[in-house]
Structures are given as C-alpha cells and as structure tokens.
Design a protein around this motif. Structure first.
Motif, short mmCIF file in Angstrom:
data_model
loop_
_atom_site.label_atom_id
_atom_site.label_comp_id
_atom_site.label_asym_id
_atom_site.label_seq_id
_atom_site.Cartn_x
_atom_site.Cartn_y
_atom_site.Cartn_z
N GLY A 1 -6.49 -1.04 4.76
CA GLY A 1 -6.89 -2.19 3.96
C GLY A 1 -5.96 -3.37 4.21
N ASP A 2 -4.68 -3.08 4.23
CA ASP A 2 -3.65 -4.10 4.44
C ASP A 2 -3.90 -4.85 5.75
OD1 ASP A 2 -1.02 -4.97 3.25
OD2 ASP A 2 -0.29 -4.40 5.24
N SER A 3 -4.22 -4.11 6.80
CA SER A 3 -4.33 -4.74 8.13
C SER A 3 -5.70 -5.33 8.39
CB SER A 3 -4.04 -3.70 9.22
OG SER A 3 -4.98 -2.65 9.15
N GLY B 1 0.87 -1.17 0.00
CA GLY B 1 0.00 0.00 0.00
C GLY B 1 0.91 1.22 0.00
N CYS B 2 0.31 2.40 -0.13
CA CYS B 2 1.13 3.62 -0.08
C CYS B 2 1.90 3.67 1.24
CB CYS B 2 0.25 4.86 -0.17
SG CYS B 2 -0.58 5.04 -1.75
N SER B 3 1.17 3.46 2.35
CA SER B 3 1.79 3.55 3.66
C SER B 3 2.91 2.53 3.82
CB SER B 3 0.73 3.36 4.74
OG SER B 3 -0.17 2.33 4.37
N SER B 4 2.70 1.36 3.29
CA SER B 4 3.68 0.29 3.46
C SER B 4 4.98 0.54 2.70
CB SER B 4 3.08 -1.05 3.06
OG SER B 4 2.13 -1.46 4.03
#
Ligand SMILES: Cc1ncc(C[n+]2csc(CCOP(=O)(O)OP(=O)(O)O)c2C)c(N)n1
Ligand code: SF4
Lengths: 379, 275
Positions: free
Chosen positions: B96-98, B52-55
C-alpha cells in the motif's frame, strides 16, 4: 556571480533565492506554482554552479520530503510554494517539527482558498502557517515587507531553523514577491550564518534527542558515524517509538517549549511612532507598506497614530501588543483576509482596548486611504 | 537464527511488534543478509521506510534509519541520495505504501533511475490498519473494506516500475529466502533504481479472511505459486494465471540520476574555468 554590495534592482523572489544561498542553503526541492516559481527558477540556475543540488519533484509532498531528507544528510535545504502547495506540504512539515529537522518553507501567499486567484496577493495563510499540520507543534513564521527584508529574513529563517531544529515558514505575499526595489545586499562577511549544533559526545554515548539547556538537542547528520533512528512517531530520547504517557507529554512539551523558551531570541517586530500613539495600526507583509504611508500621513495631520509591524507572526509578539493595548485607545489590524491575525491581536490585548479591523479579500492591496478611514473612525 | 547477522540489528529494540507468523521478519533478515554480503559500511548505509507494519522494520536495524510518512519514503530517500551520493540507500515499503499513496513517487523515482534499492514487502493488504484492500490485493480476495471480495484489478508492480524506467526489477517470496537475498544483492549492485518485490504473508489481516488457516499454509502457497522467470517464459498466459513469477525480471541500462547531476555540475565547472 553577482557582486552582493552593488545596488541592484531586484524582485522579492530573487532576494529570497539570494538570501537562501547567502545562508548556506545548497539544496532546493520544489514544484512550480505562481507566485513563487521564480525562486525555483533562480535556484535551478545558481545551485549547480555552487556545487549545490536542485531538483524539481513530482509534487509538493515529495518536495517537502526531499528537503527533509537532504537536511538529515547535512545539507541546508529549502522549498518554495504557494497556497495549494503549502496545503500539500503540511503532513511533512509536521514530520520536520516532530523529528526536529531544520528546513525552510517559503510560502508566497496568493488569494485563496483553493486555486483562488493565482496572480493576486493575499494573506490568508496566516493561521495555516501556525496550525496547518495536525497536532500541537512548534513553528516559526517570518513575514517580510520589502525586498531587502526578504533577503534578510530568508537568512534569518535558515539560521533559526538550524538553531532550533524546527521548520521555519517564510510567509511572503505576491506583492513582495514580484515587486522590484533597488537593494544593496550585505556582503558575505556581514552576514551571520548559524549552523546546527553537532554532537559533542562520541557515537556510542550519543543520545539523539537529549536536549541542551536551550531545549534543542545537538544533531548528527546521516553518514557521519552516528547511527540513530528518525521517526514521526512520538519517540523517546533515543529516537525510538514510545507509548508511555510521560514520554509523550514530555516530547510535545519540549518541542513546543523550545520556541516559547527562546521567544526573546526569536521574536522580531518593528514599530513606528509608538511612544505616544493613541491608535496603533497592526500590519505585516505588503499591507505594512500601505499602513506606514497611512500612519505618516495621519501624523502630518497631527494625529497620534503609530504602526506595529510583527515580523515574526509566529511566535506572535503578544507581550508587545499587550503593552500597546494598555496604552492605546484602539488597535487597527489591517490584513488581506477576513481577520486572521486580528484573532491573535485580540487574544494578546486581553480586552484592554478595542481591536478594529480593515481587510480586503478581492485580490487588491489595501490602500493607505482605506486604513486612514478606519483609524479616523476609531479616533 | 539471527546469529550471523545480529550485528546489524538493534537487539535492544527486540522483540518486534509483528504478529506471530508474519512474513516481515523473514524478508527483513534477507535484506540484512544482503547488506552483510555487500559489505557496506553501517555508517554509510541508510534505511528509509514509509508507514505500515513492514515499514516499522527500519527501527530494528543498526544503520542510519529514517521512518517517514505514509507513502513518502522514496521522496525522502531521493533528498538524501542527491544531497549525499556516497550513502547506500535501501528503502523498505509495503504494497500500500509503495503503490497506493506512494505510487506517484514510485514511478518518478523509477523514471529518474536514481540509485535507490527498494524492497517492497507485498503482503497484498494493508496490514497495519487491520486488513483493508490495497492496489495489490488480488481480485475477488476479501478485505475488511471488500467484505464481498474486491472488484478492483491489482497492479503488476514489476511491469509498472519497468515501464516507468527502473533498471532492475525482481520478484521473490518470503518462502524463497536465498533467492530473495540474492536478488536484493544484485539490485544493490545495479547503479540505478532497483526494485525487488517480495511476496510476503500477513496471516492476521489477510490470511484469516482468505482461507489460509495458518501462516505455514501461506508459505506453502508461495512455494506452490512461484514460477522461476526462465520457466515462465515458455508458459502460456493461462498457465501463468495467479502464479508468482520469480527471479530477475528485468534489467535495463539508463543513465542514473545523481551521476547525471554530477556530470552537469562538472560540465558547468569546466565551462566556468574555460572562460
Ligand atoms: C496519510 C496517511 N494515511 C493513512 C494512514 C494509515 N495507514 C497506516 S499504515 C497503512 C497501510 C499500510 O499498508 P502497507 O503499506 O501495505 O503496509 P503493511 O502494513 O501491510 O506492511 C495505512 C492506510 C497513515 N498513517 N497516513
Ligand atoms: S498485521 Fe499482518 S503484516 Fe502486520 S504484523 Fe500482523 S501479520 Fe504482519
């Protein structure tokens, strides 16, 4: 602990667990699935006694992820599963191939597709072992056909994964996994154990994805002073994402190339009566046992029949098959599917001889008689 | 801005890929400040992220960094922690990832109470793929896959991980940077599974579609909606509707997974020696 040199009556799954321990595996993550579960059960008992780690994860995706994590932290790691779980592991197997994280995935094949017949043998995952995860990628898949060989090939699988920094699939089947045979395991001193190459440069000079001449970069473990980045994105030599065409092509070429380049060291096969064979039976795993019986019987009848048993299904011993194809009247591929390895045998034999097929997909093992009938049809 | 913490960044990796006004850089700086204050050895610290962007943040940090597959960061981190318990592990993950693809790993890591420190960058949307709704998109808000407003109910992540067994649960926002840093520090000090949810802004894939004209308007919204947990306790549920309850929301005591494993191996060793 068991005395390794004393002959023991042992199951294939047990031999696999023992082989993993002998190869230095000290981490297992898995999710129960027939017919592989005994591997997890045995390692759940043994690993804590050896200072190793066992964890039952919430699913096979997580198991594969945990195995990769453990390996990055420097501990040799393995997981075991069967068809449905093997499907779930695929994305992270691709991650291991891309990030070059050594690990071993045991897939005890059962009858598929889908949930299939959990307790019946099958060999339907041959192509999945090669192409299960997306994209061009390297893989090694080994296929044992007796209990002792399961032990040996588990050690080999761990060694190859460490040496080439690649996920290695041990492609077992239900028959080999659950069959009991008397085996004498080698003593620890006789077992060759290979560990991943460590960096030879200080951390500030370390280029994490700079390969040696063998195509394989030395590997730093997390926590040992080499801080670097690991990603499933296409990356440059420093490990960071790149979109540059030559770097993209360069990485994928090196990843697949390191297996091709070292094929002579990786490829394993076994032959029986091949010198003068007019018909060569190609069989692997449990079917190779029936094929051996069939070939011996045909020899007693005076027929020139041989057996070729690929031990590495991937990379496939194509050159060896080509040699046989140019001499034999025909090849007979025997397997528990609708002709998966047959495709590869056809490709390797380049039209030099006829490639025939005998298979079963009803959950039962091919019998020597069925193989004999097919061979006689060719002769 | 980064001067006091730049030693923890891979400066040659900057500029980052994030859009102007994105909250990711702010939240990341809070995490880095926390690690600095914790005085963790960079060599012994691992930052694991999903997709994701954050990741993408992990690549910018000078630790042992691992950018995994979508949703699976916690499962990778579990393997690392169990294999080498002495490593300090931070997990960066999106909403979303988590909570969608990685939801199963989230609840099981919480159930094990494994000593991982999770920072959830909650921007209420799938940023990287261009603005589809996530399990944390508030009801009626718009997304590319909810053009008429989502009809789904969002998770309350803090309650979810608390119920699943996490022993430290906190929430902050990108606006409240000092609080965010403090909460991450406290989470790291908790020997167990610690989750800090940070409400962040995605002006490009979320804000634009939901009447936030500027990134500043989104930060303003975070400031206005935030209610410290102490104050929230004396408020009625209707008053708390749509509010962001911030601070340390839950602290529990439970055995930590890796310690339990170590105890088990110790016990087996003693039994073997005793015989
Ligand atoms: C298995 C898989 N499915 C889908 C995707 C596509 N994908 C990439 S990032 C993402 C959503 C990320 O959203 P979030 O976790 O909220 O992080 P953000 O980008 O908002 O920071 C999706 C669906 C993927 N990479 N892998
Ligand atoms: S899409 Fe949203 S979350 Fe992603 S970088 Fe842009 S603003 Fe940030």
């Amino acid at each position: 602990m068991s005395g390794p040199t004393k002959p023991r009556l042992m199951q294939g799954n047990e031999a696999c667990a023992e082989g993993a321990l002998a190869a230095g595996v000290r981490f297992f993550a898995g999710y129960p699935i027939t017919p592989s579960t005994e591997i997890a059960e045995i390692l759940a008992e043994r690993l804590p006694l050896l200072g190793g780690k066992f964890i039952q994860m919430e699913d096979e995706i997580a198991s594969m992820a945990a195995v990769i994590g453990a390996s990055l932290a420097g501990v040799k790691a393995i997981t075991a599963t069967s068809g449905p779980g093997f499907s779930l592991k695929q994305e992270n197997i691709g991650f291991a191939a891309m990030a070059e994280v050594p690990c071993v995935v045991v897939n005890v094949q059962r009858t598929g597709p889908s949930t299939g017949v959990p307790t019946a043998a099958g060999q339907g995952d041959v192509l999945q072992a090669r192409w299960g995860t997306h994209g061009d990628h390297p893989v090694i898949a080994l296929c044992p056909s007796c209990v002792r060989e399961t032990f040996e090939l588990t050690v080999t699988a761990v060694n190859l994964s460490e040496k080439y920094r690649v996920p290695v699939i041990l492609l077992m089947d239900e028959v080999i996994a659950h069959m009991r045979e008397k085996v004498e395991l080698p003593s620890p001193g006789e077992i060759k154990v290979i560990d991943r190459k460590k960096p030879r440069t200080p951390p500030e000079k370390f280029v994490p994805y700079q390969p040696d001449a063998d195509g394989v970069p030395p590997m730093a473990n997390f926590g040992e002073g080499y801080r670097y980045h690991v990603t499933g994105l296409i990356h440059d030599k420093m490990g960071f994402p790149t979109n540059k065409g030559p770097e993209i092509a360069g990485l994928v070429t090196r990843l697949t190339g390191k297996i091709e380049q070292n094929a002579a060291d990786i490829i394993r096969w076994e032959g029986l009566y091949l010198e003068d064979a007019e018909v060569v039976v190609v069989a692997y795993g449990c079917v190779a046992r029936s094929a051996r019986e069939a070939v011996k019987k045909l020899r007693r009848e005076g027929l020139n029949v041989g057996l070729f048993r690929p031990v590495t299904l991937w990379p496939f011993p194509a050159a060896e098959i080509a040699k046989r194809a140019s001499r034999a009247r025909g090849l007979v591929v025997a397997e528990l599917n609708l002709g998966q390895l047959k495709l590869e045998v056809e490709r390797a034999s380049q039209g030099k001889t006829g490639v025939h097929f005998v298979g079963r997909i009803d959950g039962e093992l091919l019998t020597p008689r069925e193989i004999i009938a097919q061979v006689k049809g060719v002769l | 801005m980064l001067a006091d913490i730049e030693e923890f960044y891979r400066l040659d990796r900057l500029p980052h890929i994030w859009c102007p006004g994105c909250g990711n850089g702010i939240v990341l700086a809070c995490l880095v400040k926390a690690i600095k204050e914790l005085k963790y050895d960079q060599d012994k610290t691992v930052v694991v992220s999903g997709i994701g962007c954050s990741s993408r943040a992990s690549a910018y940090l000078d630790f042992n960094t691992l950018h995994t597959t979508h949703g699976r960061a916690l499962a990778f981190a579990t393997g690392i922690k169990l294999a080498k318990p002495e490593l300090n592990i931070f997990v960066i993950t999106g909403d979303g990832d988590s909570s969608a693809i990685g939801g199963n790993h989230l609840i099981h890591a919480a159930r094990r109470n494994i000593d991982l420190n999770v920072v959830i960058f909650n921007n209420n949307i799938y940023g990287m793929t261009g603005g589809q709704y996530s399990p944390l998109t508030p009801k009626v808000q718009k997304a590319t896959t909810a053009p008429y407003g989502t009809i789904e109910r969002p998770f309350d992540l803090a309650k979810l991980v608390e119920a699943a067994g996490a022993t430290y649960v906190a929430r902050s926002t990108a606006y409240h940077t000092r609080l965010t840093t403090e909460l991450i520090i406290n989470g790291a000090k908790n020997k167990g599974f610690s989750v800090t949810e940070v409400i962040s802004q995605c002006p490009v894939s979320y804000g634009r579609r939901n009447r936030f004209n500027t990134p500043a308007a989104m930060l303003e919204w975070q400031r206005e909606m935030a209610v410290p947990v102490i104050k929230a306790r004396s408020m009625a549920p209707e008053e708390l509707e749509g509010k962001i309850i911030t601070g340390e929301l839950y602290r529990g005591h439970a055995p930590e997974y890796v310690s339990e494993y170590t105890k088990l191996t110790q016990r087996l060793k003693e039994e073997a020696e005793g015989v």
